[in-house]
Design a protein around this motif. Sequence first.
Motif, PDB file in Angstrom:
ATOM      1  N   VAL A 138       2.042 -15.548  -9.337  1.00 30.34           N
ATOM      2  CA  VAL A 138       3.052 -14.493  -9.345  1.00 30.34           C
ATOM      3  C   VAL A 138       2.333 -13.155  -9.226  1.00 30.34           C
ATOM      4  CG1 VAL A 138       4.902 -13.383 -10.659  1.00 30.34           C
ATOM      5  CG2 VAL A 138       4.597 -15.878 -10.786  1.00 30.34           C
ATOM      6  N   LYS A 139       2.837 -12.319  -8.332  1.00 30.05           N
ATOM      7  CA  LYS A 139       2.259 -10.986  -8.181  1.00 30.05           C
ATOM      8  C   LYS A 139       3.368  -9.994  -7.864  1.00 30.05           C
ATOM      9  CE  LYS A 139      -1.209  -8.245  -5.833  1.00 30.05           C
ATOM     10  NZ  LYS A 139      -2.375  -8.217  -4.957  1.00 30.05           N
ATOM     11  N   ILE A 140       3.278  -8.850  -8.527  1.00 27.75           N
ATOM     12  CA  ILE A 140       4.180  -7.732  -8.243  1.00 27.75           C
ATOM     13  C   ILE A 140       3.366  -6.681  -7.493  1.00 27.75           C
ATOM     14  CG2 ILE A 140       5.604  -5.913  -9.254  1.00 27.75           C
ATOM     15  CD1 ILE A 140       6.035  -7.894 -11.643  1.00 27.75           C
ATOM     16  N   PHE A 141       3.847  -6.288  -6.338  1.00 26.32           N
ATOM     17  CA  PHE A 141       3.148  -5.335  -5.495  1.00 26.32           C
ATOM     18  C   PHE A 141       3.651  -3.922  -5.799  1.00 26.32           C
ATOM     19  CE2 PHE A 141       2.523  -9.340  -3.557  1.00 26.32           C
ATOM     20  CZ  PHE A 141       1.329  -9.267  -2.847  1.00 26.32           C
ATOM     21  N   PRO A 142       2.788  -3.077  -6.345  1.00 32.09           N
ATOM     22  CA  PRO A 142       3.219  -1.722  -6.725  1.00 32.09           C
ATOM     23  C   PRO A 142       3.525  -0.848  -5.508  1.00 32.09           C
ATOM     24  CG  PRO A 142       0.847  -1.956  -7.009  1.00 32.09           C
ATOM     25  CD  PRO A 142       1.373  -3.316  -6.620  1.00 32.09           C
ATOM     26  N   GLY A 143       4.462   0.063  -5.706  1.00 34.27           N
ATOM     27  CA  GLY A 143       4.738   1.080  -4.701  1.00 34.27           C
ATOM     28  C   GLY A 143       5.566   0.638  -3.511  1.00 34.27           C
ATOM     29  N   VAL A 144       6.105  -0.593  -3.555  1.00 36.54           N
ATOM     30  CA  VAL A 144       6.921  -1.065  -2.435  1.00 36.54           C
ATOM     31  C   VAL A 144       8.296  -1.477  -2.933  1.00 36.54           C
ATOM     32  CG1 VAL A 144       4.985  -1.794  -0.992  1.00 36.54           C
ATOM     33  CG2 VAL A 144       5.960  -3.401  -2.634  1.00 36.54           C
ATOM     34  N   GLN A 145       9.248  -1.476  -2.002  1.00 35.68           N
ATOM     35  CA  GLN A 145      10.633  -1.781  -2.334  1.00 35.68           C
ATOM     36  C   GLN A 145      11.030  -3.151  -1.821  1.00 35.68           C
ATOM     37  OE1 GLN A 145      13.387   1.315  -1.312  1.00 35.68           O
ATOM     38  NE2 GLN A 145      11.974   2.929  -1.903  1.00 35.68           N
ATOM     39  N   HIS A 146      12.155  -3.636  -2.325  1.00 35.45           N
ATOM     40  CA  HIS A 146      12.719  -4.907  -1.880  1.00 35.45           C
ATOM     41  C   HIS A 146      12.730  -4.951  -0.352  1.00 35.45           C
ATOM     42  CE1 HIS A 146      15.229  -8.497  -2.357  1.00 35.45           C
ATOM     43  NE2 HIS A 146      15.824  -8.080  -1.255  1.00 35.45           N
ATOM     44  N   GLY A 147      12.217  -6.033   0.203  1.00 39.24           N
ATOM     45  CA  GLY A 147      12.192  -6.190   1.654  1.00 39.24           C
ATOM     46  C   GLY A 147      10.902  -5.747   2.313  1.00 39.24           C
ATOM     47  N   TRP A 148       9.944  -5.297   1.509  1.00 38.39           N
ATOM     48  CA  TRP A 148       8.745  -4.678   2.066  1.00 38.39           C
ATOM     49  C   TRP A 148       7.914  -5.603   2.956  1.00 38.39           C
ATOM     50  CZ3 TRP A 148       7.738  -7.675  -2.057  1.00 38.39           C
ATOM     51  CH2 TRP A 148       6.476  -8.242  -2.171  1.00 38.39           C
ATOM     52  N   THR A 149       8.030  -6.894   2.825  1.00 36.59           N
ATOM     53  CA  THR A 149       7.173  -7.774   3.630  1.00 36.59           C
ATOM     54  C   THR A 149       7.658  -7.928   5.065  1.00 36.59           C
ATOM     55  OG1 THR A 149       8.324  -9.821   3.026  1.00 36.59           O
ATOM     56  CG2 THR A 149       6.500  -9.110   1.600  1.00 36.59           C
ATOM     57  N   THR A 150       8.899  -7.589   5.302  1.00 34.44           N
ATOM     58  CA  THR A 150       9.445  -7.740   6.655  1.00 34.44           C
ATOM     59  C   THR A 150      10.021  -6.446   7.216  1.00 34.44           C
ATOM     60  OG1 THR A 150      11.574  -8.469   5.748  1.00 34.44           O
ATOM     61  CG2 THR A 150       9.986 -10.182   6.362  1.00 34.44           C
ATOM     62  N   ARG A 151      10.397  -5.516   6.352  1.00 37.65           N
ATOM     63  CA  ARG A 151      11.000  -4.260   6.823  1.00 37.65           C
ATOM     64  C   ARG A 151      10.188  -3.089   6.285  1.00 37.65           C
ATOM     65  NH1 ARG A 151      16.315  -4.010   4.239  1.00 37.65           N
ATOM     66  NH2 ARG A 151      15.395  -5.469   2.792  1.00 37.65           N
ATOM     67  N   TYR A 152       9.233  -2.663   7.064  1.00 39.53           N
ATOM     68  CA  TYR A 152       8.403  -1.543   6.633  1.00 39.53           C
ATOM     69  C   TYR A 152       8.107  -0.657   7.836  1.00 39.53           C
ATOM     70  CZ  TYR A 152       4.810  -4.723   8.391  1.00 39.53           C
ATOM     71  OH  TYR A 152       4.087  -5.592   9.168  1.00 39.53           O
ATOM     72  N   ASN A 153       7.752   0.563   7.555  1.00 38.67           N
ATOM     73  CA  ASN A 153       7.431   1.548   8.584  1.00 38.67           C
ATOM     74  C   ASN A 153       5.970   1.346   8.995  1.00 38.67           C
ATOM     75  OD1 ASN A 153       6.704   3.821  10.035  1.00 38.67           O
ATOM     76  ND2 ASN A 153       7.752   5.267   8.680  1.00 38.67           N
ATOM     77  N   ASP A 154       5.740   1.041  10.251  1.00 39.34           N
ATOM     78  CA  ASP A 154       4.381   0.817  10.750  1.00 39.34           C
ATOM     79  C   ASP A 154       3.479   2.041  10.599  1.00 39.34           C
ATOM     80  OD1 ASP A 154       4.753  -1.849  11.536  1.00 39.34           O
ATOM     81  OD2 ASP A 154       5.551  -1.247  13.488  1.00 39.34           O
ATOM     82  N   ASP A 155       4.065   3.219  10.441  1.00 42.10           N
ATOM     83  CA  ASP A 155       3.282   4.441  10.272  1.00 42.10           C
ATOM     84  C   ASP A 155       2.912   4.698   8.813  1.00 42.10           C
ATOM     85  OD1 ASP A 155       3.413   5.014  13.018  1.00 42.10           O
ATOM     86  OD2 ASP A 155       5.348   6.017  12.776  1.00 42.10           O
ATOM     87  N   ASP A 156       3.483   3.933   7.904  1.00 39.46           N
ATOM     88  CA  ASP A 156       3.200   4.073   6.477  1.00 39.46           C
ATOM     89  C   ASP A 156       2.050   3.142   6.120  1.00 39.46           C
ATOM     90  OD1 ASP A 156       3.133   3.872   3.675  1.00 39.46           O
ATOM     91  OD2 ASP A 156       5.314   4.031   3.485  1.00 39.46           O
ATOM     92  N   LYS A 157       0.850   3.707   5.962  1.00 41.12           N
ATOM     93  CA  LYS A 157      -0.350   2.898   5.738  1.00 41.12           C
ATOM     94  C   LYS A 157      -0.249   2.041   4.474  1.00 41.12           C
ATOM     95  CE  LYS A 157      -3.718   5.824   8.054  1.00 41.12           C
ATOM     96  NZ  LYS A 157      -3.726   6.173   9.170  1.00 41.12           N
ATOM     97  N   LEU A 158       0.330   2.576   3.400  1.00 47.85           N
ATOM     98  CA  LEU A 158       0.473   1.799   2.169  1.00 47.85           C
ATOM     99  C   LEU A 158       1.431   0.623   2.379  1.00 47.85           C
ATOM    100  CD1 LEU A 158      -0.094   1.305  -0.841  1.00 47.85           C
ATOM    101  CD2 LEU A 158       1.872   2.793  -1.331  1.00 47.85           C
ATOM    102  N   ALA A 159       2.529   0.884   3.066  1.00 47.05           N
ATOM    103  CA  ALA A 159       3.508  -0.176   3.311  1.00 47.05           C
ATOM    104  C   ALA A 159       2.889  -1.295   4.148  1.00 47.05           C
ATOM    105  CB  ALA A 159       4.749   0.384   4.002  1.00 47.05           C
ATOM    106  N   VAL A 160       2.150  -0.929   5.174  1.00 45.49           N
ATOM    107  CA  VAL A 160       1.501  -1.924   6.033  1.00 45.49           C
ATOM    108  C   VAL A 160       0.471  -2.706   5.221  1.00 45.49           C
ATOM    109  CG1 VAL A 160      -0.020  -2.232   8.030  1.00 45.49           C
ATOM    110  CG2 VAL A 160       1.915  -0.633   8.156  1.00 45.49           C
ATOM    111  N   LYS A 161      -0.305  -1.999   4.414  1.00 46.47           N
ATOM    112  CA  LYS A 161      -1.341  -2.658   3.599  1.00 46.47           C
ATOM    113  C   LYS A 161      -0.716  -3.659   2.633  1.00 46.47           C
ATOM    114  CE  LYS A 161      -4.972  -1.795   0.245  1.00 46.47           C
ATOM    115  NZ  LYS A 161      -5.552  -0.893  -0.711  1.00 46.47           N
TER     116      LYS A 161
END
Length: 179
Positions: A138-161
């Motif tokens: 189990v892992k909680i990924f800080p700083g991201v919102q529900h859906g972050w693994t499939t719906r993220y902004n490609d220009d947001d380096k943290l979201a992509v990471k």
Amino acid sequence: MLADKVAAAGFYTVVPDFFRGDPFKDGDSLQIWFKHHGYDQGFKDAKAIVKAIERNGISKIGVAGFCWGGKVNVELMERAYIEAGVLLHPSNVTVPDIRGVRVPISILGAGIDEVTPPELVRKFEAVLKKKPEVDSFVKIFPGVQHGWTTRYNDDDKLAVKRAEEAHNAMLHWFIKHLK
């Protein structure tokens, strides 16, 4: 595409359209949408897909369930229709659902999530720690919102990471339990 990453890792990969061309869209009524896209039908469809994959000679099956798919995936894991599962920002999964899981499970949650808040993910983790017969991660990924693994902004380096970290965690889970 995430399915391509999974296939590139050597897995037979299937991406079914459980929503039959009618995904939930912002502005839709969730209650009305759920009337046409219930978990019972999703489970029946998923079970049929698993059976078809088995008929094609695949003996170890893993399922990744995103949001709505998390609930359907848990039902597969409760009945041991699959060998391993990963929940990524699941929705409508309950503590009793997690208690019923009988196969290795990984839960990847978002640090900012009103659908499945981190507190609930921690409850899932506590339940799984009491089940040593079921391997879990189990892992909680800080700083991201529900859906972050499939719906993220490609220009947001943290979201992509963070998305890439979750994708890699999912792949490692499948490699550990299916290869």
